[in-house]
Scaffold this motif. Structure first.
Motif, PDB file in Angstrom:
ATOM      1  N   ALA A 242      16.656  -4.564 -22.840  1.00 60.61           N
ATOM      2  CA  ALA A 242      17.827  -5.341 -22.380  1.00 60.61           C
ATOM      3  C   ALA A 242      17.789  -5.507 -20.865  1.00 60.61           C
ATOM      4  N   ALA A 243      17.464  -4.412 -20.158  1.00 61.48           N
ATOM      5  CA  ALA A 243      17.402  -4.468 -18.688  1.00 61.48           C
ATOM      6  C   ALA A 243      16.314  -5.436 -18.244  1.00 61.48           C
ATOM      7  N   ASN A 244      15.154  -5.310 -18.889  1.00 65.84           N
ATOM      8  CA  ASN A 244      14.009  -6.149 -18.524  1.00 65.84           C
ATOM      9  C   ASN A 244      14.278  -7.626 -18.825  1.00 65.84           C
ATOM     10  N   THR A 245      14.769  -7.898 -20.032  1.00 65.59           N
ATOM     11  CA  THR A 245      15.020  -9.289 -20.427  1.00 65.59           C
ATOM     12  C   THR A 245      16.107  -9.917 -19.560  1.00 65.59           C
ATOM     13  N   SER A 246      17.106  -9.102 -19.165  1.00 64.76           N
ATOM     14  CA  SER A 246      18.174  -9.627 -18.303  1.00 64.76           C
ATOM     15  C   SER A 246      17.570 -10.211 -17.033  1.00 64.76           C
ATOM     16  N   VAL A 247      16.654  -9.464 -16.416  1.00 68.23           N
ATOM     17  CA  VAL A 247      16.065  -9.893 -15.141  1.00 68.23           C
ATOM     18  C   VAL A 247      15.166 -11.113 -15.351  1.00 68.23           C
ATOM     19  N   VAL A 248      14.282 -11.030 -16.344  1.00 64.49           N
ATOM     20  CA  VAL A 248      13.311 -12.110 -16.563  1.00 64.49           C
ATOM     21  C   VAL A 248      14.028 -13.420 -16.902  1.00 64.49           C
ATOM     22  N   MET A 249      14.968 -13.324 -17.832  1.00 60.31           N
ATOM     23  CA  MET A 249      15.665 -14.531 -18.283  1.00 60.31           C
ATOM     24  C   MET A 249      16.535 -15.121 -17.164  1.00 60.31           C
ATOM     25  N   ALA A 250      17.223 -14.247 -16.409  1.00 64.94           N
ATOM     26  CA  ALA A 250      18.078 -14.734 -15.317  1.00 64.94           C
ATOM     27  C   ALA A 250      17.221 -15.417 -14.249  1.00 64.94           C
ATOM     28  N   MET A 251      16.084 -14.812 -13.895  1.00 68.41           N
ATOM     29  CA  MET A 251      15.211 -15.412 -12.871  1.00 68.41           C
ATOM     30  C   MET A 251      14.672 -16.761 -13.341  1.00 68.41           C
ATOM     31  N   PHE A 252      14.261 -16.816 -14.591  1.00 67.92           N
ATOM     32  CA  PHE A 252      13.733 -18.062 -15.173  1.00 67.92           C
ATOM     33  C   PHE A 252      14.791 -19.171 -15.085  1.00 67.92           C
ATOM     34  N   LEU A 253      16.017 -18.837 -15.482  1.00 74.16           N
ATOM     35  CA  LEU A 253      17.090 -19.838 -15.465  1.00 74.16           C
ATOM     36  C   LEU A 253      17.482 -20.230 -14.042  1.00 74.16           C
ATOM     37  N   ILE A 254      17.399 -19.264 -13.107  1.00 77.99           N
ATOM     38  CA  ILE A 254      17.737 -19.553 -11.704  1.00 77.99           C
ATOM     39  C   ILE A 254      16.806 -20.636 -11.159  1.00 77.99           C
ATOM     40  N   PHE A 255      15.509 -20.540 -11.470  1.00 77.66           N
ATOM     41  CA  PHE A 255      14.557 -21.556 -10.988  1.00 77.66           C
ATOM     42  C   PHE A 255      14.868 -22.920 -11.599  1.00 77.66           C
ATOM     43  N   ILE A 256      15.184 -22.939 -12.890  1.00 77.99           N
ATOM     44  CA  ILE A 256      15.503 -24.218 -13.541  1.00 77.99           C
ATOM     45  C   ILE A 256      16.775 -24.820 -12.933  1.00 77.99           C
ATOM     46  N   GLU A 257      17.789 -23.972 -12.759  1.00 79.19           N
ATOM     47  CA  GLU A 257      19.061 -24.449 -12.180  1.00 79.19           C
ATOM     48  C   GLU A 257      18.855 -24.958 -10.748  1.00 79.19           C
ATOM     49  N   GLU A 258      17.976 -24.291 -10.001  1.00 81.01           N
ATOM     50  CA  GLU A 258      17.667 -24.703  -8.616  1.00 81.01           C
ATOM     51  C   GLU A 258      17.163 -26.153  -8.619  1.00 81.01           C
ATOM     52  N   ILE A 259      16.203 -26.436  -9.493  1.00 85.19           N
ATOM     53  CA  ILE A 259      15.633 -27.791  -9.553  1.00 85.19           C
ATOM     54  C   ILE A 259      16.721 -28.808  -9.908  1.00 85.19           C
ATOM     55  N   VAL A 260      17.509 -28.484 -10.941  1.00 84.27           N
ATOM     56  CA  VAL A 260      18.530 -29.427 -11.429  1.00 84.27           C
ATOM     57  C   VAL A 260      19.572 -29.702 -10.334  1.00 84.27           C
TER      58      VAL A 260
END
Lengths: 270, 257
Positions: A242-260
């Motif tokens: 849960a800890a690991n996925t929280s970080v990976v998924m949040a970082m992944f979405l942050i990059f996508i949101e940045e572009i959008v």
């Protein structure tokens, strides 16, 4: 007999719509959507848990200050140092303050703050809620007539949504301070001149887009890490995941949101 | 052993379960359970691990939804009431978790204060402190008030967990494996505490266990859960003198005959 049972096994229909992993991904996205829907329904209903929101905001904001301070200041110094040679080739070192200010305010401050908070706060929330889930503390809260979703999830998501923009502004100031230290040491530029040059090219949309990005990043970090922690299964192994996925998924979405968000705000630039 | 003061009102059914079914995927855990628990009565649910004992009390507390059947607790059907009504009902139900489920981020005092501060807002600070001290005193652990859960032993955690539920003065107590993982002396203390709670507060309880000593001491009635159904019901002596082969190994293991 053996052949017959083998044939029966082969004739079994496919159990997955696309594939096991893709099916699981879409199911996960669907439940994340439901979790977000539950958040938006709960956030406007009493009780509002103000005390817990303040406590969580302190944990997210104040406890992240040392890391943000260090990262912000160093980012400012390093970025300025690395940009100087390219500008000096064209004899344009006087543009350094405005280049640094644009880079920091438009891109570096929101992105770096988002990524640091995802790493520090996201993993913390994911692990904390995950261990509460596997040790039945969330159930204990539920049976003591406290809505754990409101108490644990809504408060943390609001805390990250409020605090990440503040941390971003703080980091931008620190990064500009780092940049000024480097510029002053090399070009003997005064503070007033640095600020005048730096903010000459910054407009309202730059600040607005960075604050908007940080609000979205903060919400993403909070909701993803709460979702992962709140739905933890399989004991201590699940807590780590849960800890690991929280970080990976949040970082992944942050990059996508940045572009959008960059794309959208660019349409409004003069 | 404490026996005086025991008053079971057989006309007042506080937990009435009818035709309860619950499955997890292909695993049909509860297959039509019927159970009545009366006012002031301790009912022990015995059974092997994984037979759905904990699932049963989680359904009673509204933590899990059954697939079929009715669960009537203090006159409310927990399968049909709203979340707000369920919250009100939960104030009258105490749940002692297998691993105590103390909040790690709070001290013992804060753990005990938590349900009170949230649900009894009319109480003054002094009254809350008094209630906390009284609950800790009832479980004999007043000295741990400022300690963290991580600093407590398994038995102490268990007792603090029970104190946290007692502070709301529940009408019903649900104990999930109260003596699991504890040494015989601490187990005996917990058994005595469960009995004491019944007599002092006239609570009705369901005690989930596979510890026959606990069952014998705390239970007024036993219900044996096997393959998703109750196969035996009655007093300890009635259940274990029935000659049911399936219960023999249970008895032999616990009392080394």
């Amino acid at each position: 007999m053996h052949d017959a049972s083998m044939k029966v096994k082969q004739k079994q229909p496919r159990r997955y719509v696309i594939s096991q992993k893709l099916d699981a991904f879409f199911i996960d996205m669907y439940s994340l959507g439901q979790f977000m829907g539950r958040f938006f329904r709960a956030v406007f209903l009493p009780p509002y848990e103000f005390k817990e929101i303040i406590k969580q905001s302190y944990a997210v904001g104040v406890k992240s200050l040392p890391l943000i301070t260090l990262t912000g200041f160093i980012t400012g110094i390093v970025f300025t140092k690395q940009s100087r040679p390219s500008l000096s080739e064209f004899g344009a070192t006087s543009w350094l303050p405005s280049l640094v200010a644009i880079a920091i305010i438009r891109a570096l401050a929101p992105l770096v703050t988002g990524l640091i908070t995802a790493g520090k706060v996201g993993s913390n929330i994911g692990a904390e809620l995950g261990s509460m889930k596997v040790t039945e503390q969330i159930d204990a809260m539920e049976v003591s007539a406290t809505n754990p979703f409101k108490f644990l999830v809504v408060t943390r998501v609001l805390a990250t949504t409020f605090m990440v923009p503040l941390l971003m502004l703080y980091m931008a100031l620190l990064a500009l301070a780092g940049a000024f230290v480097n510029v002053h040491a090399n070009e003997q530029t005064s503070f007033v001149s640095f600020i005048e040059n730096g903010f000459h090219s910054i407009n309202f949309i730059d600040i607005f887009s960075s604050v908007l990005k940080s609000i979205v990043f903060g919400f993403t970090i909070g909701i993803i890490s709460c979702y992962q922690g709140y739905n933890t299964t399989q004991g201590t192994q699940g807590v780590g995941r849960a800890a690991n996925t929280s970080v990976v998924m949040a970082m992944f979405l942050i990059f996508i949101e940045e572009i959008v968000i960059v794309q959208i705000t660019n349409w409004f630039r003069p | 052993m404490i026996k005086e003061g025991l008053h079971i009102d057989r006309t007042k059914c506080v937990i009435c379960i009818r035709d309860l079914h619950k499955s997890f995927g292909p695993n049909h855990v509860l297959r039509g359970i019927d159970l009545d628990v009366y006012q002031g009565e301790n009912v022990v649910v015995l059974g092997r691990s994984g037979t759905g004992k904990s699932v049963l009390i989680k359904i009673i507390a509204g933590l899990l939804k059954p697939d079929k059947g009715t669960v009537n607790v203090l006159g409310n059907d927990v399968t049909a009431i709203s979340y707000r009504e369920l919250e009100q009902l939960r104030l009258r139900i105490g749940f002692s978790f297998q691993n105590s489920a103390l909040y790690d981020s709070m001290t013992v005092r804060e753990n005990l204060e938590f349900p009170l501060l949230r649900n009894s807002k009319h109480l003054s600070r002094g009254q809350v402190t008094e209630a906390v001290e009284k609950a800790l005193d009832a479980v004999g652990l007043s000295q741990t008030i400022n300690q963290w859960p991580a600093e407590l032993s398994g038995g102490q955690r268990k007792r603090i967990g029970i104190a946290r539920t007692l502070i709301m003065q529940p009408a019903i107590m649900l104990y999930d494996e109260p003596t699991a993982g504890l040494d015989p002396i601490t187990s005996m203390e917990i058994n005595e505490l469960i009995k004491e709670v019944q007599l002092k507060f006239n609570t009705s309880s369901i005690i989930i266990t596979h510890d026959l000593t606990c069952a014998k001491i705390t239970g007024d009635r036993l219900a044996v859960l096997l393959d998703g159904r109750f196969v035996q019901e009655g007093s300890f002596e009635q259940v274990f003198s029935s000659g049911d082969e399936r219960l023999k190994s249970f008895y032999d293991y616990n009392f080394i005959t």
